[in-house]
Design a protein around this motif. Structure first.
Motif, PDB file in Angstrom:
ATOM      1  N   SER A  73     -10.572 -20.534   4.726  1.00 54.37           N
ATOM      2  CA  SER A  73     -11.072 -20.683   3.112  1.00 54.37           C
ATOM      3  C   SER A  73     -10.043 -20.077   2.196  1.00 54.37           C
ATOM      4  O   SER A  73      -9.453 -18.799   2.651  1.00 54.37           O
ATOM      5  N   PRO A  74      -9.893 -20.782   1.089  1.00 57.26           N
ATOM      6  CA  PRO A  74      -8.854 -20.177   0.164  1.00 57.26           C
ATOM      7  C   PRO A  74      -9.515 -18.848  -0.473  1.00 57.26           C
ATOM      8  O   PRO A  74     -10.743 -18.753  -0.776  1.00 57.26           O
ATOM      9  N   ARG A  75      -8.697 -17.983  -0.987  1.00 62.42           N
ATOM     10  CA  ARG A  75      -8.939 -16.814  -1.542  1.00 62.42           C
ATOM     11  C   ARG A  75      -8.574 -16.792  -2.863  1.00 62.42           C
ATOM     12  O   ARG A  75      -7.401 -17.257  -3.314  1.00 62.42           O
ATOM     13  N   ARG A  76      -8.995 -15.874  -3.711  1.00 63.91           N
ATOM     14  CA  ARG A  76      -8.490 -15.668  -5.048  1.00 63.91           C
ATOM     15  C   ARG A  76      -7.978 -14.198  -5.310  1.00 63.91           C
ATOM     16  O   ARG A  76      -8.089 -13.430  -4.390  1.00 63.91           O
ATOM     17  N   MET A  77      -7.190 -13.978  -6.186  1.00 65.44           N
ATOM     18  CA  MET A  77      -6.604 -12.815  -6.297  1.00 65.44           C
ATOM     19  C   MET A  77      -7.448 -11.520  -6.320  1.00 65.44           C
ATOM     20  O   MET A  77      -7.282 -10.459  -5.799  1.00 65.44           O
ATOM     21  N   LYS A  78      -8.481 -11.672  -7.085  1.00 66.70           N
ATOM     22  CA  LYS A  78      -9.645 -10.683  -7.247  1.00 66.70           C
ATOM     23  C   LYS A  78     -10.269 -10.464  -6.036  1.00 66.70           C
ATOM     24  O   LYS A  78     -10.802  -9.252  -5.820  1.00 66.70           O
ATOM     25  N   ASP A  79     -10.386 -11.204  -4.944  1.00 64.33           N
ATOM     26  CA  ASP A  79     -11.033 -11.148  -3.582  1.00 64.33           C
ATOM     27  C   ASP A  79     -10.366  -9.894  -2.949  1.00 64.33           C
ATOM     28  O   ASP A  79     -11.048  -9.198  -1.830  1.00 64.33           O
ATOM     29  N   SER A  80      -9.199  -9.779  -3.200  1.00 62.27           N
ATOM     30  CA  SER A  80      -8.174  -8.806  -2.488  1.00 62.27           C
ATOM     31  C   SER A  80      -7.937  -7.562  -3.177  1.00 62.27           C
ATOM     32  O   SER A  80      -7.427  -6.357  -2.752  1.00 62.27           O
ATOM     33  N   TYR A  81      -8.571  -7.414  -4.347  1.00 60.46           N
ATOM     34  CA  TYR A  81      -8.368  -6.340  -5.386  1.00 60.46           C
ATOM     35  C   TYR A  81      -8.859  -5.065  -5.054  1.00 60.46           C
ATOM     36  O   TYR A  81     -10.134  -5.187  -4.829  1.00 60.46           O
ATOM     37  N   LEU A  82      -8.300  -3.975  -4.990  1.00 65.33           N
ATOM     38  CA  LEU A  82      -8.936  -2.699  -4.447  1.00 65.33           C
ATOM     39  C   LEU A  82      -8.217  -1.596  -5.485  1.00 65.33           C
ATOM     40  O   LEU A  82      -7.001  -1.704  -5.929  1.00 65.33           O
ATOM     41  N   GLU A  83      -9.216  -0.886  -5.705  1.00 59.20           N
ATOM     42  CA  GLU A  83      -8.865   0.714  -6.437  1.00 59.20           C
ATOM     43  C   GLU A  83      -9.129   1.864  -5.531  1.00 59.20           C
ATOM     44  O   GLU A  83     -10.363   1.829  -4.967  1.00 59.20           O
ATOM     45  N   VAL A  84      -8.193   2.660  -5.399  1.00 62.84           N
ATOM     46  CA  VAL A  84      -8.283   4.045  -4.476  1.00 62.84           C
ATOM     47  C   VAL A  84      -8.056   5.057  -5.221  1.00 62.84           C
ATOM     48  O   VAL A  84      -7.000   5.007  -5.847  1.00 62.84           O
ATOM     49  N   ILE A  85      -8.752   6.173  -5.107  1.00 62.69           N
ATOM     50  CA  ILE A  85      -8.155   7.462  -5.584  1.00 62.69           C
ATOM     51  C   ILE A  85      -7.651   8.290  -4.623  1.00 62.69           C
ATOM     52  O   ILE A  85      -7.909   8.330  -3.575  1.00 62.69           O
ATOM     53  N   LEU A  86      -6.805   9.035  -5.203  1.00 59.29           N
ATOM     54  CA  LEU A  86      -6.188  10.440  -4.627  1.00 59.29           C
ATOM     55  C   LEU A  86      -6.558  11.699  -5.574  1.00 59.29           C
ATOM     56  O   LEU A  86      -5.927  11.700  -6.259  1.00 59.29           O
TER      57      LEU A  86
END
Length: 425
Positions: A75-88
């Motif tokens: 199934s096709p995916r959108r850019m927002k489907d893989s968007y992640l934010e991570v904190i250090l």
């Protein structure tokens, strides 16, 4: 301060970030880097104990049946489907600072390379995640670090860092990932760097290519980003085709090499063999450092080979030391360019690293680090990686001068990489 144009360009990803995160509510607690690595272990079923690694890899063989036979079946995916934010959380959790702190009271850039590598892999697993499948049949590994550009000289060790990223382009079995790093100052996150990685998907045993979900841009901005990913691929092909290991230098480059040769001739002897070093210059053969690393199980990745981020950290630290020794002052990293992972490094390998200053201009130092493994049984050397780093010294540095034809090719290759970096910033 690094070039201001670079910092202005770094504001552009925030527009995409707002697009990708639109529709989300509240302020969720962001995962940290330890959670990123924990998720990766869960996704592939990696062993936490070295003694269990063989069994864990055997168990992955059963996942072959979950692989797609064609990309069209995914199934096709959108850019927002893989968007992640991570904190250090360097500011809010002081206990983790020691791992990231260097002697200059700033953040070790080698540690940031490790974090970017881990995050890039998790972003790709997020893109390819299949519902009802807790474990992924894919082995996703770093194929290339296309570019890392920085717009800050110093990364502060007592302020929180945030990483964001998403899949920006997809081929049949490869994915381009764009990541951005920001640091908290006076209540706002300001850009520090942009990174573009290329990941490849392979089967559960990491032997053959495997198909990944296609990517569908939704907005004009996303279409532009996707198009840029395709252009990046074509540029890499062109750069590889024109490599000095395959093609002769251009006419302009041949003239540069000949001018260097003429400027280093000893006019008193009128001999091709007698060479004289010009003022404020250093022979290339005197501008190198070497290192050796024993690859212990502690540095393995989720597929029980040596972690690519670890290799990048070690190469960067040798590159930094090479630039520091050459320039005589503290160098600052400007760009990381075109790191190709040619073959995996096995646990137990002897890793030989060679750092070479290959080009200089004003206060910039271009360093090439060559990485190879040595097999003590066969006494064979095999290249695993080539790393390219651009540093900026606090003072103007001597000119590095090649003496042999091979060194002249290194000089021209370094000049090409430096020119590409300056064009970007």
């Amino acid at each position: 301060m690094l070039p201001t144009r670079l910092c202005i360009m770094r504001n552009l990803p925030s527009v995409l970030a707002r697009t990708l995160t639109s529709g989300t509510s509240g302020s969720p607690v962001l995962p940290d880097m330890s959670e990123v690595r924990s998720r990766l272990r869960d996704i592939v079923g990696a062993s936490t104990n070295w003694r269990d690694h063989v069994q864990a890899m055997q168990e992955r063989k059963a996942l072959h049946t979950l692989l797609a036979k064609r990309q069209e079946d995914l199934s096709p995916r959108r850019m927002k489907d893989s968007y992640l934010e991570v904190i250090l959380p360097l500011g809010s959790q002081p206990e983790i600072r020691e791992k990231y702190l260097n002697v200059h009271n700033s953040v070790r850039f080698g540690r940031i390379l490790e974090d970017l590598d881990s995050l890039g892999v998790l972003i790709c697993y997020t893109h390819t995640k299949q519902e009802m499948q807790p474990r992924s049949p894919l082995s996703i590994v770093t194929a290339l670090v296309d570019k890392i550009n920085l717009c800050k000289k110093i990364i502060y060790p007592d302020c929180d860092i945030k990483f964001t990223g998403n899949v920006s382009w997809v081929g049949k079995t490869s994915m381009e990932v764009k990541m951005h790093m920001l640091q908290l100052h006076d209540g706002d996150y300001s850009p520090v760097l942009d990174a573009t990685f290329v990941m490849v998907a392979r089967d559960p045993e990491n032997k053959r290519p495997a198909f990944v979900n296609p990517l569908v841009p939704e907005t004009p901005e996303e279409e532009e980003i996707f198009k840029q990913g395709e252009l990046n691929k074509l540029k890499r092909i062109d750069f590889s085709t024109a490599s000095l290991l395959k093609m002769a230098p251009t006419a302009e480059e041949r003239n540069i090499v000949h001018d260097i040769f003429l400027n280093t001739l000893d006019t008193r002897t009128v001999s091709f063999r007698s060479r004289k070093l010009p003022p404020n210059s250093v022979w290339m053969e005197d501008a190198k450092l070497k290192g050796l690393q024993i690859c212990h199980p502690q540095e393995r990745n989720i597929f029980n080979r040596i972690f690519g981020g670890f290799l990048m950290r070690k190469a960067f630290e040798l590159g930094w030391a090479t630039a520091c020794s050459y320039g005589g002052s503290r160098p600052f990293i400007v760009s990381v360019d075109d790191i190709m992972f040619q073959r995996p490094v096995e646990v137990g390998s002897l890793l030989l690293l060679s750092g070479q200053v290959c080009y200089t201009e004003k206060n910039y130092i271009q360093v090439r680090v060559h990485s190879e493994v040595y097999d003590a049984d066969t006494r064979e050397h095999q290249t695993t990686n080539i790393f390219h780093f651009t540093f900026m010294s606090q003072n103007e540095v001597p000119r590095v001068v090649p003496k042999t034809y091979g060194e002249s090719m290194l000089y021209l290759d370094g000049k090409r990489h430096f020119a590409a970096t300056m064009k970007e910033i």
